[in-house]
Write a protein that holds these residues in place. Structure first.
Motif, PDB file in Angstrom:
ATOM      1  N   SER B  43       0.837  -1.205   0.000  1.00  0.00           N
ATOM      2  CA  SER B  43       0.000   0.000   0.000  1.00  0.00           C
ATOM      3  C   SER B  43       0.866   1.246   0.000  1.00  0.00           C
ATOM      4  O   SER B  43       0.569   2.223  -0.689  1.00  0.00           O
ATOM      5  CB  SER B  43      -0.885   0.030   1.246  1.00  0.00           C
ATOM      6  OG  SER B  43      -1.755  -1.061   1.258  1.00  0.00           O
ATOM      7  N   ASP B 163      -6.018  -0.498  -4.503  1.00  0.00           N
ATOM      8  CA  ASP B 163      -5.453  -1.100  -3.301  1.00  0.00           C
ATOM      9  C   ASP B 163      -6.455  -2.048  -2.652  1.00  0.00           C
ATOM     10  O   ASP B 163      -7.343  -1.626  -1.928  1.00  0.00           O
ATOM     11  CB  ASP B 163      -5.027  -0.009  -2.309  1.00  0.00           C
ATOM     12  CG  ASP B 163      -4.174  -0.581  -1.187  1.00  0.00           C
ATOM     13  OD1 ASP B 163      -3.940  -1.808  -1.172  1.00  0.00           O
ATOM     14  OD2 ASP B 163      -3.740   0.209  -0.326  1.00  0.00           O
ATOM     15  N   GLU B 164      -6.297  -3.319  -2.926  1.00  0.00           N
ATOM     16  CA  GLU B 164      -7.167  -4.351  -2.343  1.00  0.00           C
ATOM     17  C   GLU B 164      -8.634  -3.981  -2.442  1.00  0.00           C
ATOM     18  O   GLU B 164      -9.360  -3.977  -1.452  1.00  0.00           O
ATOM     19  CB  GLU B 164      -6.792  -4.587  -0.883  1.00  0.00           C
ATOM     20  CG  GLU B 164      -5.375  -5.087  -0.737  1.00  0.00           C
ATOM     21  CD  GLU B 164      -5.107  -5.638   0.657  1.00  0.00           C
ATOM     22  OE1 GLU B 164      -6.054  -6.126   1.277  1.00  0.00           O
ATOM     23  OE2 GLU B 164      -3.960  -5.579   1.095  1.00  0.00           O
TER      24      GLU B 164
END
Ligand SMILES: Nc1ncnc2c1ncn2[C@@H]1O[C@H](COP(=O)(O)OP(=O)(O)OP(=O)(O)O)[C@@H](O)[C@H]1O
Ligand SMILES: [Mg+2]
Lengths: 216, 242
Positions: B43, B163-164
């Motif tokens: 991240s 991000d995810e």
């Protein structure tokens, strides 16, 4: 000596009440404006600005409103800035109000998720645009009830303006008392008028708080 | 020149050395999946690419623009780089349409009409044309994430950072979001995804980047990464997730 009937007393008090209302409105409008500027300054990344806001809030919350009013009125005239009782009262109440509003709003703004700031930044919004379009519209919902609740303190705070000679409700009350020697009657009227001014505000504040809590 | 160039980037949180010299070049149209253990710096790397986090050493350029956390830079960068978050980060007080139109109108200075046309087009693309006037809270998680994708696309970015983006979703909603991302990949937008969806990484990406201890430990085509891992760390990781 002039005789004052009850009607006379009430009429005179109501005339002075207009000034209490006006002073409250001025203080609240001024307080909101200054608090908005201070809020923007506090959230800005410049550390100096947010330190300034912190000190400002501490000073105005940590000293009696009466002293702030004295300093505005007598202090400014000592450095030969002539200031009327109205201006001194409005100014000190504005500063006092803004310090409390900044603090109330801080809670409301800081509980918003950090992601709101980040998403705005990623979309290219500037700091002020984020504040205006994203942060304030959301914070206002939570800030409304406590801000209106605080306005009761502002209305009651205007009573202190009587000490620097501004003729509002409290000052009119003591003048009428000097003329009639009926303190109990006069100040009962005064108290009732303050209550009539303040009660709708605190009622609205409680109503909004309930409504907000229910909608969450 | 590559669209994204990351050159020996170091990042510290206080004393914590989080990125330890990351080098990565990404070409226009590439789909990159970043995988790795929790805490390996995935991240952080992504957030350094669009100025959400600063870095202490090295350099990053995206679309010929140097990436820093300066407000002007971040604002300029927002026209090239979009970001999708794990928690969607939609604006709850605005309708879906307003969420999408806000930045194009005030940042790109499009007229409301132009922005509305674009917003409707993007919503159609993510399969939510009928949700223009809904509020985010009226949508499922998967729908909210697709709105977030439409919102980012409306800025017509060259790179999309993800991000995810399916981690906060119920399992049955993951598919609809991944399908949209897959479609974007086919259309040729450059995608950089941090993901735990290994099947997705294997099937959709051009290149997989394995991060470990703040470094790019291993990278290559998905086949190589998943079938012929070179390092012990990647072998362990692949075995633990597949
Ligand atoms: N704001 C922060 N302040 C201090 N340390 C941080 C901060 N953000 C992340 N870290 C630390 O930096 C390291 C890398 O974090 P990062 O979030 O980039 O990992 P990640 O690979 O994305 O992990 P995950 O898979 O759990 O999301 C971790 O050790 C984390 O604790
Ligand atoms: Mg992460």
């Amino acid at each position: 000596m002039i005789e004052f009937s009850n009607i006379d007393i009430i009429r005179n008090l109501l005339i002075a009440t207009q000034w209490t209302i006006l002073l409250s409105l001025a203080a609240f409008a001024g307080g909101i404006t200054v608090a908005l500027l201070l809020t923007a300054a506090r959230l800005n990344k410049t550390p100096l600005l947010s330190i300034f806001v912190r000190i400002y809030v501490e000073v105005f919350q940590g000293t009696p409103l009466l002293m702030q009013m004295f300093l505005c009125f007598f202090g400014l005239s000592m450095i030969s800035i002539e200031i009327s009782a109205w201006n001194a009262a409005a100014l000190s109440l504005t500063l006092f109000t803004s310090a409390f509003l900044v603090e109330i709003w801080r809670g409301c703004i800081d509980t918003l998720p950090k992601g709101q700031w980040e998403a705005s930044r990623c979309l290219g919004l500037s700091f002020l645009q984020t504040l205006r379009y994203i942060i304030l519209p959301q914070a206002i919902k939570t800030a409304l009830a406590p801000s209106i609740g605080f306005s009761v303190q502002v209305v009651k705070g205007t009573a202190l303006a009587s000490v620097i000679g501004f003729v509002e409700l409290t000052k009119a009350g003591s003048m009428l008392n000097n003329a009639t020697f009926e303190p109990f009657k006069v100040f009962t009227f005064v108290a009732i008028i303050y209550f009539i001014l303040c009660y709708p505000l605190s009622w609205t504040s409680k109503f909004l708080e309930k409504k907000f809590n229910a909608s969450r | 020149m590559p669209l994204v160039k990351i050159n020996d980037v170091h990042k510290y949180y206080g004393d914590l050395h989080v990125l330890k010299g990351v080098n990565l070049s990404i070409k226009q149209g590439e789909v990159i999946c970043i995988i790795g253990r929790s805490g390996s710096g995935k991240s952080t790397l992504l957030r350094c690419m669009n100025g959400l986090e600063d870095y202490q050493k090295g350099g990053i350029t995206v679309d010929y623009k140097e990436v820093t956390t300066e407000d002007i830079q971040v604002k300029a960068l927002a026209k090239s780089v979009g970001m999708i978050f794990q928690n969607f980060n939609l604006f709850p007080h605005l309708t879906v349409g307003q969420n999408i139109m806000l930045a194009p109108t005030i940042v790109l200075k499009q007229s409301t009409e132009e922005a509305r046309v674009v917003a409707k087009k993007m919503l159609t693309k993510v399969g939510l044309a009928d949700k223009f006037d809904s509020y985010p809270e009226q949508l499922s998680g998967g729908q909210q994430q697709r709105v977030a994708i439409a919102r980012a696309l409306a800025m017509s970015p060259k790179v999309l950072l993800c991000d995810e983006i399916t981690s906060a979703l119920d399992p049955e909603l993951v598919g609809e979001v991944l399908k949209v991302v897959e479609q974007l990949a086919e259309e040729g937008i450059t995608l950089i995804l941090v993901t735990h969806e290994m099947n997705f990484a294997r099937d959709v990406s051009d290149r997989v980047v394995f991060m470990n201890q703040g470094k790019i430990w291993e990278e290559g085509p998905p086949k190589d990464i998943f079938e012929k891992p070179q390092t012990e760390e990647l072998k362990l990781f692949v075995n633990s997730v597949l």
